[in-house]
Design an enzyme around this catalytic site. Structure first.
Site, PDB file in Angstrom:
ATOM      1  N   HIS A  84     -14.032 -32.647  -6.381  1.00 62.69           N
ATOM      2  CA  HIS A  84     -14.772 -31.656  -5.607  1.00 62.69           C
ATOM      3  C   HIS A  84     -14.826 -32.116  -4.160  1.00 62.69           C
ATOM      4  O   HIS A  84     -15.171 -33.270  -3.891  1.00 62.69           O
ATOM      5  CB  HIS A  84     -16.195 -31.489  -6.156  1.00 62.69           C
ATOM      6  CG  HIS A  84     -16.996 -30.517  -5.358  1.00 62.69           C
ATOM      7  ND1 HIS A  84     -16.962 -29.161  -5.595  1.00 62.69           N
ATOM      8  CD2 HIS A  84     -17.827 -30.690  -4.303  1.00 62.69           C
ATOM      9  CE1 HIS A  84     -17.726 -28.545  -4.717  1.00 62.69           C
ATOM     10  NE2 HIS A  84     -18.272 -29.450  -3.925  1.00 62.69           N
ATOM     11  N   ASP A 163     -28.088 -22.137  -9.997  1.00 63.55           N
ATOM     12  CA  ASP A 163     -27.504 -22.560  -8.718  1.00 63.55           C
ATOM     13  C   ASP A 163     -27.000 -21.350  -7.933  1.00 63.55           C
ATOM     14  O   ASP A 163     -27.185 -21.262  -6.728  1.00 63.55           O
ATOM     15  CB  ASP A 163     -26.354 -23.545  -8.943  1.00 63.55           C
ATOM     16  CG  ASP A 163     -25.632 -23.818  -7.621  1.00 63.55           C
ATOM     17  OD1 ASP A 163     -26.284 -24.352  -6.715  1.00 63.55           O
ATOM     18  OD2 ASP A 163     -24.464 -23.445  -7.479  1.00 63.55           O
ATOM     19  N   ARG A 170     -30.671 -20.177  -0.291  1.00 65.14           N
ATOM     20  CA  ARG A 170     -30.595 -21.250   0.719  1.00 65.14           C
ATOM     21  C   ARG A 170     -29.789 -20.794   1.924  1.00 65.14           C
ATOM     22  O   ARG A 170     -30.112 -21.121   3.064  1.00 65.14           O
ATOM     23  CB  ARG A 170     -29.953 -22.501   0.096  1.00 65.14           C
ATOM     24  CG  ARG A 170     -30.873 -23.211  -0.871  1.00 65.14           C
ATOM     25  CD  ARG A 170     -30.091 -24.189  -1.716  1.00 65.14           C
ATOM     26  NE  ARG A 170     -29.366 -25.153  -0.918  1.00 65.14           N
ATOM     27  CZ  ARG A 170     -28.220 -25.738  -1.294  1.00 65.14           C
ATOM     28  NH1 ARG A 170     -27.683 -25.459  -2.471  1.00 65.14           N
ATOM     29  NH2 ARG A 170     -27.639 -26.607  -0.520  1.00 65.14           N
ATOM     30  N   SER A 185     -26.755 -28.854  -6.625  1.00 65.93           N
ATOM     31  CA  SER A 185     -25.912 -27.656  -6.681  1.00 65.93           C
ATOM     32  C   SER A 185     -24.486 -28.033  -7.097  1.00 65.93           C
ATOM     33  O   SER A 185     -23.909 -27.444  -8.026  1.00 65.93           O
ATOM     34  CB  SER A 185     -25.931 -26.997  -5.290  1.00 65.93           C
ATOM     35  OG  SER A 185     -24.911 -26.050  -5.163  1.00 65.93           O
ATOM     36  N   LYS A 189     -22.802 -27.740 -11.406  1.00 65.77           N
ATOM     37  CA  LYS A 189     -21.587 -26.993 -11.769  1.00 65.77           C
ATOM     38  C   LYS A 189     -20.518 -27.929 -12.337  1.00 65.77           C
ATOM     39  O   LYS A 189     -19.855 -27.604 -13.315  1.00 65.77           O
ATOM     40  CB  LYS A 189     -21.038 -26.259 -10.539  1.00 65.77           C
ATOM     41  CG  LYS A 189     -21.884 -25.043 -10.175  1.00 65.77           C
ATOM     42  CD  LYS A 189     -21.468 -24.422  -8.864  1.00 65.77           C
ATOM     43  CE  LYS A 189     -21.851 -25.269  -7.685  1.00 65.77           C
ATOM     44  NZ  LYS A 189     -21.860 -24.655  -6.380  1.00 65.77           N
TER      45      LYS A 189
HETATM   46  N1  URA Z   1     -21.227 -26.781  -2.292  1.00 57.04           N
HETATM   47  C1  URA Z   1     -22.018 -26.379  -3.302  1.00 57.04           C
HETATM   48  O1  URA Z   1     -21.546 -26.012  -4.371  1.00 57.04           O
HETATM   49  N2  URA Z   1     -23.341 -26.387  -3.115  1.00 57.04           N
HETATM   50  C2  URA Z   1     -23.908 -26.780  -1.955  1.00 57.04           C
HETATM   51  O2  URA Z   1     -25.113 -26.787  -1.859  1.00 57.04           O
HETATM   52  C3  URA Z   1     -23.066 -27.196  -0.920  1.00 57.04           C
HETATM   53  C4  URA Z   1     -21.716 -27.199  -1.111  1.00 57.04           C
END
Ligand code: URA
Length: 425
Positions: A84, A163, A170, A185, A189
């Site tokens: 990621h 999320d 947010r 967040s 995932k």
């Molecule tokens: N990527 C995400 O999935 N969440 C965040 O809060 C910031 C970047």
């Protein structure tokens, strides 16, 4: 057990810890609609201002995972690994990386998103390939992983729905930058996605969320601790995002550059990061002693790419979309490129139509920027610095101003950029 949202907001406002039960209650009731958006906004701001300790961040992440489904790939014959990136300009690394890692027998289930703002989204890039489909059912995802070993597809709505809801909130309440919220967040995932090994590419610099090495290190440490606590082999690389990655920025342009890398060519920085992240993913998945650059050179990663794209309806041989209009920016003086700012180039590319302003907007696949120089390049007055592409000619004026302002030229030579700034495990 039942709590009052107002009391929990006040508790965090006054810098007290929230208990595991309180966090679980908050997330479950926000997901179901009992806790209102305005209450969760106030809580997000209290968390941004007052922080959370490691136990609270872990509880928040677990509660977000439990708000939805959890995938698992235990029946696969191969180990799994994913990557990621916290997002950057010209960051197309997922495209060559997933097939490269798969070419060594490690399956890559990469559930990705679309871009919002100046950093592009992996799905937008791949959708530039004629026929390619982002949406797969869980069964299709599993079969492709078993047959090809690599999947890049849209994360389904069942994965960490808390999320999804909180992230939109947010975005409009100035609370994106809170490390506990970013970390929970991302990791909710990734853990729900079911990978057994995970490598995080935490970007540092003007084009990244984290502008300083200290903040990026804190985020990387939080992410790695969350992954390890959840039983996922996790490590992070801290990498420079003060200037764009590679020479091509924009959806089809980034696919083009990824294919160059898979064909054994491409810019040195894109190759270096692809190879280092592949080495890290393979090692987290238990495969050591290989040189990942080999399968870029011998065509094995390219074979995997072609299989991966075809499996999702894409034609790897199709011509990619091209923008209708182009405009070259020329150097006004001779010297060395001492500044090529990632944020300004990213925003210029976004304004040209490569990105979207609102979730519902369509992207222009051919829009973006092709650079002729990188930090340290020698340039003569009158030579091209970059070419801008768009389907909408009116977009040039603002983009030229932004992209032109991203470059500085100095008389003396400039030190080469250091791409990999640290590693956390
Ligand atoms: N990527 C995400 O999935 N969440 C965040 O809060 C910031 C970047």
């Amino acid at each position: 057990m039942s709590f009052s949202a107002v009391e929990l907001i006040i508790k965090k406002r006054e810098r007290f810890e929230l208990s595991t039960e309180e966090i679980r209650w908050l997330v479950a009731n926000y997901t179901s609609g009992v806790v209102a958006d305005e209450q969760m906004s106030a809580m997000a701001m209290a968390i941004l201002l007052n922080g959370m300790n490691r136990r609270e961040v872990k509880d928040l992440t677990l509660a977000m995972i439990d708000s939805g489904e959890r995938l698992e790939f235990d029946g696969l014959a191969m180990p799994t690994a994913d990557k990621h990136s916290t997002g950057g300009v010209g960051d197309k690394i997922t495209l060559p990386l997933a097939p490269l890692v798969a070419s060594y027998g490690v399956a890559v289930p990469q559930l990705s998103g679309r871009g919002l703002g100046h950093t592009g989204g992996t799905l937008d890039k791949l959708e530039a390939i004629p026929g390619w489909q982002a949406s797969l059912s869980n069964t299709e995802l599993y079969s492709q992983l078993a047959e090809v070993g690599a999947v890049i597809c849209a994360a389904g709505s069942g994965l960490a729905p808390a999320d999804r809801k909180l992230y939109s909130l947010r975005d409009v309440t100035g609370t994106v930058e809170a490390i506990p919220l970013i970390a929970s967040s991302i990791m909710s995932k990734k853990i729900a996605e079911g990978t057994k090994a995970l490598v995080l590419d935490v970007k540092v610099g003007s084009g990244a969320f984290m502008k300083t090495l200290d903040r990026a290190t804190e985020l990387a440490q939080t992410l790695v601790a969350l992954g390890q606590d959840a039983g996922v082999n996790t490590s992070a690389l801290l990498t420079d995002m003060s200037t764009p990655l590679g020479l091509k920025i924009g959806n089809a342009l980034e696919v083009e550059e990824s294919v160059e890398v898979l064909a054994g060519g491409g810019p040195a920085d894109v190759i270096e990061l692809t190879v280092e992240l592949a080495r890290e993913m393979l090692s987290q998945a238990g495969v050591t002693g290989v040189d990942p650059s080999e399968n870029l050179r011998n065509g094995k990663a390219m074979d995997k790419w072609r299989q991966m794209i075809s499996a999702q309806g894409g034609n790897p041989d199709a011509e990619l979309p091209k923008a209708k209009h182009s405009h070259q920016i020329l150097a006004t003086e001779s010297g060395f490129v001492s500044r090529l700012d990632a944020l300004e180039v990213g925003v210029a590319s976004w304004r040209l139509g490569a990105g979207r302003e609102r979730k519902e907007d369509a992207v222009q696949f051919g829009a973006g920027i092709e650079l002729n120089v990188q930090i340290g390049s020698r340039i003569e007055a009158g030579q091209p610095l970059m070419t801008l592409f768009t389907d909408t000619e009116e977009k040039f004026a603002r983009a030229i101003e932004l992209a032109g302002g991203a470059v500085e030229i100095s008389n003396s030579s400039v030190a080469q950029r250091k791409l990999i700034l640290g590693r956390i495990s």
